[in-house]
Design a protein around this motif. Structure first.
Motif, PDB file in Angstrom:
ATOM      1  N   GLN A   6      13.139  19.515   7.569  1.00  0.00           N
ATOM      2  CA  GLN A   6      13.517  18.259   6.915  1.00  0.00           C
ATOM      3  C   GLN A   6      12.278  17.445   6.555  1.00  0.00           C
ATOM      4  OE1 GLN A   6      16.135  16.861  10.058  1.00  0.00           O
ATOM      5  NE2 GLN A   6      17.944  17.102   8.748  1.00  0.00           N
ATOM      6  N   ARG A   7      11.319  17.424   7.458  1.00  0.00           N
ATOM      7  CA  ARG A   7      10.086  16.683   7.185  1.00  0.00           C
ATOM      8  C   ARG A   7       9.312  17.320   6.043  1.00  0.00           C
ATOM      9  NH1 ARG A   7       7.526  15.851  13.147  1.00  0.00           N
ATOM     10  NH2 ARG A   7       5.908  14.747  11.979  1.00  0.00           N
ATOM     11  N   ALA A   8       9.285  18.633   6.017  1.00  0.00           N
ATOM     12  CA  ALA A   8       8.543  19.344   4.966  1.00  0.00           C
ATOM     13  C   ALA A   8       9.170  19.135   3.592  1.00  0.00           C
ATOM     14  CB  ALA A   8       8.472  20.831   5.288  1.00  0.00           C
ATOM     15  N   ALA A   9      10.495  18.912   3.565  1.00  0.00           N
ATOM     16  CA  ALA A   9      11.199  18.769   2.287  1.00  0.00           C
ATOM     17  C   ALA A   9      11.031  17.383   1.661  1.00  0.00           C
ATOM     18  CB  ALA A   9      12.681  19.065   2.478  1.00  0.00           C
ATOM     19  N   MET A  10      10.525  16.429   2.425  1.00  0.00           N
ATOM     20  CA  MET A  10      10.404  15.060   1.914  1.00  0.00           C
ATOM     21  C   MET A  10       9.112  14.876   1.136  1.00  0.00           C
ATOM     22  SD  MET A  10      11.898  12.764   5.026  1.00  0.00           S
ATOM     23  CE  MET A  10      13.624  12.902   5.485  1.00  0.00           C
ATOM     24  N   ARG A  11       9.237  14.280  -0.023  1.00  0.00           N
ATOM     25  CA  ARG A  11       8.102  14.039  -0.890  1.00  0.00           C
ATOM     26  C   ARG A  11       8.087  12.577  -1.328  1.00  0.00           C
ATOM     27  NH1 ARG A  11       7.223  18.283   0.859  1.00  0.00           N
ATOM     28  NH2 ARG A  11       6.732  20.260  -0.169  1.00  0.00           N
ATOM     29  N   PRO A  12       6.901  11.989  -1.466  1.00  0.00           N
ATOM     30  CA  PRO A  12       6.848  10.610  -1.978  1.00  0.00           C
ATOM     31  C   PRO A  12       7.189  10.574  -3.463  1.00  0.00           C
ATOM     32  CG  PRO A  12       4.639  11.514  -1.797  1.00  0.00           C
ATOM     33  CD  PRO A  12       5.562  12.529  -1.181  1.00  0.00           C
ATOM     34  N   LEU A  13       7.549   9.402  -3.946  1.00  0.00           N
ATOM     35  CA  LEU A  13       7.788   9.227  -5.372  1.00  0.00           C
ATOM     36  C   LEU A  13       6.463   9.052  -6.103  1.00  0.00           C
ATOM     37  CD1 LEU A  13      10.848   6.783  -5.572  1.00  0.00           C
ATOM     38  CD2 LEU A  13      10.829   9.271  -5.835  1.00  0.00           C
ATOM     39  N   ARG A  14       6.427   9.565  -7.317  1.00  0.00           N
ATOM     40  CA  ARG A  14       5.244   9.388  -8.165  1.00  0.00           C
ATOM     41  C   ARG A  14       5.677   9.024  -9.582  1.00  0.00           C
ATOM     42  NH1 ARG A  14       0.688  10.605  -5.591  1.00  0.00           N
ATOM     43  NH2 ARG A  14       0.864  11.881  -3.707  1.00  0.00           N
TER      44      ARG A  14
ATOM     45  N   LEU B  16      15.576  -3.276  -5.126  1.00  0.00           N
ATOM     46  CA  LEU B  16      14.147  -3.102  -4.960  1.00  0.00           C
ATOM     47  C   LEU B  16      13.515  -4.306  -4.287  1.00  0.00           C
ATOM     48  CD1 LEU B  16      13.285  -1.598  -8.443  1.00  0.00           C
ATOM     49  CD2 LEU B  16      13.633  -0.394  -6.296  1.00  0.00           C
ATOM     50  N   ASN B  17      14.287  -5.355  -4.096  1.00  0.00           N
ATOM     51  CA  ASN B  17      13.745  -6.581  -3.531  1.00  0.00           C
ATOM     52  C   ASN B  17      14.635  -7.108  -2.417  1.00  0.00           C
ATOM     53  OD1 ASN B  17      11.426  -7.204  -5.531  1.00  0.00           O
ATOM     54  ND2 ASN B  17      13.160  -6.720  -6.823  1.00  0.00           N
ATOM     55  N   ALA B  18      15.225  -6.202  -1.683  1.00  0.00           N
ATOM     56  CA  ALA B  18      16.132  -6.590  -0.606  1.00  0.00           C
ATOM     57  C   ALA B  18      15.388  -7.314   0.491  1.00  0.00           C
ATOM     58  CB  ALA B  18      16.784  -5.337  -0.014  1.00  0.00           C
ATOM     59  N   ALA B  19      16.156  -8.150   1.209  1.00  0.00           N
ATOM     60  CA  ALA B  19      15.629  -8.860   2.377  1.00  0.00           C
ATOM     61  C   ALA B  19      14.445  -9.749   2.052  1.00  0.00           C
ATOM     62  CB  ALA B  19      15.233  -7.858   3.466  1.00  0.00           C
ATOM     63  N   SER B  20      14.242 -10.039   0.778  1.00  0.00           N
ATOM     64  CA  SER B  20      13.157 -10.941   0.401  1.00  0.00           C
ATOM     65  C   SER B  20      13.691 -12.348   0.303  1.00  0.00           C
ATOM     66  CB  SER B  20      12.545 -10.514  -0.937  1.00  0.00           C
ATOM     67  OG  SER B  20      13.517 -10.572  -1.948  1.00  0.00           O
ATOM     68  N   GLU B  21      12.779 -13.278   0.125  1.00  0.00           N
ATOM     69  CA  GLU B  21      13.192 -14.665   0.050  1.00  0.00           C
ATOM     70  C   GLU B  21      13.967 -14.908  -1.235  1.00  0.00           C
ATOM     71  OE1 GLU B  21       9.339 -16.486   2.443  1.00  0.00           O
ATOM     72  OE2 GLU B  21       9.680 -16.952   0.333  1.00  0.00           O
ATOM     73  N   ASP B  22      14.748 -15.973  -1.250  1.00  0.00           N
ATOM     74  CA  ASP B  22      15.450 -16.356  -2.450  1.00  0.00           C
ATOM     75  C   ASP B  22      14.449 -16.803  -3.501  1.00  0.00           C
ATOM     76  OD1 ASP B  22      17.847 -15.816  -1.280  1.00  0.00           O
ATOM     77  OD2 ASP B  22      18.144 -17.867  -0.558  1.00  0.00           O
ATOM     78  N   GLY B  23      14.956 -17.105  -4.714  1.00  0.00           N
ATOM     79  CA  GLY B  23      14.100 -17.535  -5.800  1.00  0.00           C
ATOM     80  C   GLY B  23      13.345 -18.799  -5.439  1.00  0.00           C
ATOM     81  N   PRO B  24      12.313 -19.126  -6.246  1.00  0.00           N
ATOM     82  CA  PRO B  24      11.486 -20.287  -5.939  1.00  0.00           C
ATOM     83  C   PRO B  24      12.273 -21.574  -5.905  1.00  0.00           C
ATOM     84  CG  PRO B  24      11.105 -19.492  -8.179  1.00  0.00           C
ATOM     85  CD  PRO B  24      11.942 -18.463  -7.485  1.00  0.00           C
ATOM     86  N   GLY B  25      11.957 -22.427  -4.941  1.00  0.00           N
ATOM     87  CA  GLY B  25      12.640 -23.704  -4.808  1.00  0.00           C
ATOM     88  C   GLY B  25      11.988 -24.764  -5.669  1.00  0.00           C
TER      89      GLY B  25
ATOM     90  N   PRO C 189       3.465  -1.216  -2.785  1.00  0.00           N
ATOM     91  CA  PRO C 189       4.388  -1.148  -3.918  1.00  0.00           C
ATOM     92  C   PRO C 189       4.784  -2.514  -4.448  1.00  0.00           C
ATOM     93  CG  PRO C 189       5.582  -0.777  -1.878  1.00  0.00           C
ATOM     94  CD  PRO C 189       4.125  -0.866  -1.508  1.00  0.00           C
ATOM     95  N   ALA C 190       4.417  -3.587  -3.736  1.00  0.00           N
ATOM     96  CA  ALA C 190       4.732  -4.934  -4.199  1.00  0.00           C
ATOM     97  C   ALA C 190       4.022  -5.212  -5.518  1.00  0.00           C
ATOM     98  CB  ALA C 190       4.309  -5.964  -3.153  1.00  0.00           C
ATOM     99  N   VAL C 191       4.598  -6.091  -6.318  1.00  0.00           N
ATOM    100  CA  VAL C 191       3.973  -6.495  -7.579  1.00  0.00           C
ATOM    101  C   VAL C 191       3.234  -7.798  -7.310  1.00  0.00           C
ATOM    102  CG1 VAL C 191       4.381  -7.171  -9.971  1.00  0.00           C
ATOM    103  CG2 VAL C 191       5.728  -5.329  -8.952  1.00  0.00           C
ATOM    104  N   ASN C 192       1.909  -7.704  -7.132  1.00  0.00           N
ATOM    105  CA  ASN C 192       1.157  -8.888  -6.725  1.00  0.00           C
ATOM    106  C   ASN C 192      -0.304  -8.749  -7.119  1.00  0.00           C
ATOM    107  OD1 ASN C 192       0.750 -11.403  -5.632  1.00  0.00           O
ATOM    108  ND2 ASN C 192       1.345 -10.861  -3.555  1.00  0.00           N
ATOM    109  N   ALA C 193      -0.962  -9.900  -7.274  1.00  0.00           N
ATOM    110  CA  ALA C 193      -2.390  -9.963  -7.519  1.00  0.00           C
ATOM    111  C   ALA C 193      -2.872 -11.331  -7.056  1.00  0.00           C
ATOM    112  CB  ALA C 193      -2.708  -9.764  -8.999  1.00  0.00           C
ATOM    113  N   PHE C 194      -4.102 -11.399  -6.559  1.00  0.00           N
ATOM    114  CA  PHE C 194      -4.647 -12.675  -6.126  1.00  0.00           C
ATOM    115  C   PHE C 194      -6.161 -12.555  -6.047  1.00  0.00           C
ATOM    116  CE2 PHE C 194      -2.453 -10.308  -2.819  1.00  0.00           C
ATOM    117  CZ  PHE C 194      -3.483  -9.944  -1.953  1.00  0.00           C
TER     118      PHE C 194
ATOM    119  N   GLY D 194       6.229   3.311  -5.130  1.00  0.00           N
ATOM    120  CA  GLY D 194       7.086   2.945  -4.006  1.00  0.00           C
ATOM    121  C   GLY D 194       6.359   3.090  -2.683  1.00  0.00           C
ATOM    122  N   ASP D 195       7.100   3.450  -1.651  1.00  0.00           N
ATOM    123  CA  ASP D 195       6.553   3.494  -0.297  1.00  0.00           C
ATOM    124  C   ASP D 195       5.485   4.569  -0.137  1.00  0.00           C
ATOM    125  OD1 ASP D 195       8.350   1.501   0.465  1.00  0.00           O
ATOM    126  OD2 ASP D 195       9.901   2.969   0.959  1.00  0.00           O
TER     127      ASP D 195
END
Length: 470
Positions: free
Chosen positions: A408-416, A212-221, A86-91, A266-267
């Motif tokens: 509970q497991r059966a009721a969970m669906r991924p986002l689309r 959506l970007n929790a626990a990530s690094e701070d902005g570029p130094g 789900p990350a926004v990346n390309a390389f 997402g996940d």
């Protein structure tokens, strides 16, 4: 850095993900291709494997062929891999292997925006930036080595800083060069050359969405290898203007959105879901909840969280023999700075558990482990300023750990991603409320960012827009 102090022991592999080994996508041609390198396979593994979606694969492969044909090396073989992240990346690799995440594809709003990213990565390959970067890195390393013999601290520091600035500036120049070549390639292929600047803005807006970007690094130094986004946007616009005014070139907006309809967002369900403050893993059948002021981020190796101030959390899973008690496991050497008499055996949701404390270089750690089916789950809390709230957060999170019932497991669906037309009298606000799997306060910002909306692009009845649904 603080959490690294409590990393697993040598050879211990996190088992939170249940992803299968990377597989070749269905749309890759059957003709002989060079074998994937170890570097290629490592990148695929680090980004959740390959995302298989025949429609999107066909579209992306078509874009690559069209862009390579007008590049400076039209006979160069390049292949693209869509990563299941789900990350926004390309390389790109020097071999001509291009990578783009499904998260980036979902953020783009037309073919020209995705083509702009691919053209940028193709430019890195054709300009041989990787080899030039390596040569510059070797020169910088040599300059640092020379500075080691200097006894004057100020001269030594200045020598190192000069080497680092030289290397960082060189990389910034590469990025701007790839932007320029990419925009020219985009225009030569008949796409909208202004798409590069447009998508750079979208990426900047997405990066600013906190939950959506929790626990990530701070902005570029200051020594970031990439130029600031405003500088790149301005540069991309200047290059695009050399081809004419905005509005020229192919975008294929509606066709692109229709191709996205139904794609995973997402996940990946094999790596668990984050829904607000709750993490749940359907295949493992476990869940837990963090306190109100914490924001979760799921990765392929661990679940991370932070309160945005002094406390961070890591949650993962490891294999521990049934014959080894959890108290023994805590003492087995994987926790640095362990306070031995802090170890306590407990139960959580009827499961065997144990907790302990550790101190490492001014950081306080609270460690909790719970034995579930087939694996042991670990909570690691780290704080630079522990207080009563820190202990409360650790306790409430540990005690929230639970096994999910089959229903509970059966009721969970991924986002689309769902693509829907704007109906008469619908507004950004009403459309945003239809977003699922997103915190209430984040619905409108995410909806606007996903659809590239702003003052310069209002909505009209009949327009196609993206929303997230279960």
């Amino acid at each position: 850095m603080a959490l690294a102090a409590c990393g697993g022991s040598v050879g211990e592999k996190p088992l939170l993900t249940t992803s299968q080994p990377p597989q070749t996508t269905a749309s890759e041609p059957s003709v002989a291709r060079p074998a994937r390198t170890q570097e290629h396979l490592k990148l695929i593994g680090a980004y959740g494997g390959v995302y298989a979606n025949p429609q999107i694969e066909a579209m992306v492969n078509g874009l690559v062929e069209r862009l390579v044909a007008v590049s400076s090396q039209p006979d160069r073989e390049m292949r693209v891999t869509i990563l299941n992240s789900p990350a926004v990346n390309a390389f790109a690799l020097p071999s001509g292997d291009l990578f783009v995440t499904r998260g980036l594809i979902a953020l783009a709003n037309d073919e020209s925006e995705l083509a702009a990213v691919i053209a940028h990565e193709i430019s890195h390959v054709t300009a041989d930036h990787a080899r030039l970067r390596q040569r510059q890195a070797q020169a910088a390393a040599l300059a640092k080595r020379v500075s080691d013999v200097v006894t004057d601290p100020s001269i030594k520091a200045d020598s190192r800083e000069t080497a680092e600035l030289s290397l960082a500036t060189f990389s910034q120049q590469q990025e701007l060069e790839a932007d320029e070549i990419g925009v020219k390639t985009l225009a030569a292929a008949g796409f909208d050359p202004f798409a590069a600047a447009r998508f750079l803005n979208s990426m900047a807006r997405f990066a600013q969405l906190p939950s959506l970007n929790a626990a990530s690094e701070d902005g570029p130094g200051f020594l970031s290898s990439h130029p600031s986004t405003p500088a790149r946007v301005d540069h991309a616009k200047r290059v695009a203007r050399s081809f004419g005014a905005p509005g020229l070139g192919r975008t294929a907006h509606n066709n692109y959105l229709r191709t996205l309809d139904g794609t995973l967002y997402g996940d990946d369900p094999r790596e668990g879901f984050v829904r607000g403050r709750e993490f749940a893993h359907v295949e493992l059948g476990i869940a837990f909840t963090v306190p109100d002021n914490y924001v979760l981020k799921n990765t392929s190796a661990a679940v991370l969280a932070t309160d945005g101030a002094h406390t961070a959390i890591r949650f993962d899973a490891v294999a521990v023999p049934e014959s080894e008690s959890l108290a023994q496991y805590l003492r087995s050497g994987w926790v640095k700075g362990l306070i031995d008499d802090s170890i306590r055996s407990e139960t959580v949701d009827g499961l065997e558990a144990a907790v302990a404390s550790a101190l490492v270089e001014g950081w306080s750690f609270r460690i909790g482990v719970v034995r579930g089916p087939r694996r042991v789950y670990r909570f690691i809390f780290a704080s630079s300023k522990p207080a009563a709230a820190y202990e409360e957060a650790f306790r409430s999170t540990m005690n929230s750990f639970r096994l999910l019932s089959p229903s509970q497991r059966a009721a969970m669906r991924p986002l689309r991603i769902r693509v829907i037309p704007v109906r008469p009298n619908e507004s950004v606000e009403t459309l945003a409320k239809r977003m699922q799997g997103v915190d209430e306060e984040m619905k409108r910002p995410l909806f606007e960012t996903l659809n590239g909306l702003g003052e310069d692009r209002p909505l009209a009845p009949g327009d196609l827009v993206k929303i997230t649904t279960e």
